[in-house]
Design a protein around this motif. Structure first.
Motif, short mmCIF file in Angstrom:
data_model
loop_
_atom_site.label_atom_id
_atom_site.label_comp_id
_atom_site.label_asym_id
_atom_site.label_seq_id
_atom_site.Cartn_x
_atom_site.Cartn_y
_atom_site.Cartn_z
N TRP A 291 20.45 29.61 84.29
CA TRP A 291 20.41 30.47 85.22
C TRP A 291 18.76 30.66 85.47
CZ3 TRP A 291 20.80 32.56 89.96
CH2 TRP A 291 20.09 33.59 90.46
N GLY B 15 16.17 32.76 87.64
CA GLY B 15 15.73 33.59 89.05
C GLY B 15 14.39 33.77 88.86
N ALA C 137 18.39 30.56 91.95
CA ALA C 137 18.37 31.21 93.21
C ALA C 137 17.45 30.75 94.23
CB ALA C 137 17.81 32.89 92.76
N GLU C 138 17.92 30.89 95.29
CA GLU C 138 17.27 30.18 96.36
C GLU C 138 15.76 30.51 96.65
OE1 GLU C 138 17.48 29.30 101.53
OE2 GLU C 138 19.13 30.32 100.31
N LEU D 238 22.02 29.54 94.41
CA LEU D 238 22.81 31.00 94.77
C LEU D 238 21.90 31.10 96.17
CD1 LEU D 238 24.79 32.88 93.60
CD2 LEU D 238 22.95 33.93 92.65
N PRO E 72 22.10 39.34 89.61
CA PRO E 72 21.12 38.56 88.61
C PRO E 72 20.01 39.18 88.14
CG PRO E 72 21.51 37.43 90.85
CD PRO E 72 21.94 38.71 90.85
N SER F 211 16.12 35.41 83.68
CA SER F 211 16.45 34.07 83.76
C SER F 211 17.17 33.98 82.36
CB SER F 211 15.29 33.22 83.95
OG SER F 211 14.82 33.25 85.35
N LEU G 13 28.44 34.14 88.88
CA LEU G 13 27.12 33.64 89.57
C LEU G 13 27.68 32.33 90.34
CD1 LEU G 13 24.02 34.76 87.75
CD2 LEU G 13 24.94 35.78 89.89
#
Length: 160
Positions: free
Chosen positions: A5, A7, A55-56, A90, A100, A103, A137
């Protein structure tokens, strides 16, 4: 199976033709405990499988030059649809059931959480908490061509 993940700022990828990630400089990325040689411990043999959930905003943060960022975004497009890679984004504007936070990477039943101070390794029940978080998520993520469209849009916005 390695799961990630992100972020945080965009990680560097070289996964289309090689099973291990490399950094922007071309040096191998460190795996668990900073190891770079065969960093992904697997309990079973067979093709390596990877999951990356971003994450975008990490597609848009400029922590490097726009030229390097365009290259990374182009490379990410090659990851979409690779059979042994689950890749998702995301997107902004999607209601989230899970907030979130840090990371983290997962290697089977080990979770490695990144903070400004360093990395913390969790195992067993604590690692299972991260497994549940990343599964929640994934429910909000876009994959496939929807993910590719977000990457393309980020690259186009970078050029403007």
């Amino acid at each position: 199976m390695p799961r990630s993940w992100a972020g945080r700022p965009l990680p560097c990828f070289d996964l289309a033709g090689h099973p291990w990630a490399t950094s922007c400089s071309g040096r191998p990325c460190a795996g668990p405990a900073g190891r770079s040689a065969d960093p992904w411990p697997r309990r079973s043999r067979g093709p390596a499988r990877f999951e990356f959930l971003l994450a975008e905003p990490v597609l848009r943060w400029l922590i490097t030059s726009p030229e390097v960022m365009r290259g990374q975004l182009a490379r990410l497009q090659t990851v979409v649809g690779v059979p042994n890679i689950r890749f998702g984004i995301l997107p902004l504007g999607v209601p989230l059931a899970t907030t979130p936070q840090n990371s983290f990477q997962m290697y089977d039943d080990v979770a490695i959480v990144e903070t400004f101070v360093g990395e913390t390794t969790y195992r067993d029940d604590e690692a299972a908490t991260y497994t549940r978080a990343i599964e929640r998520l994934w429910q909000e993520a876009v994959t496939g061509e929807d993910a590719r469209r977000i990457i393309v849009r980020a690259a186009q916005d970078l050029q403007n």
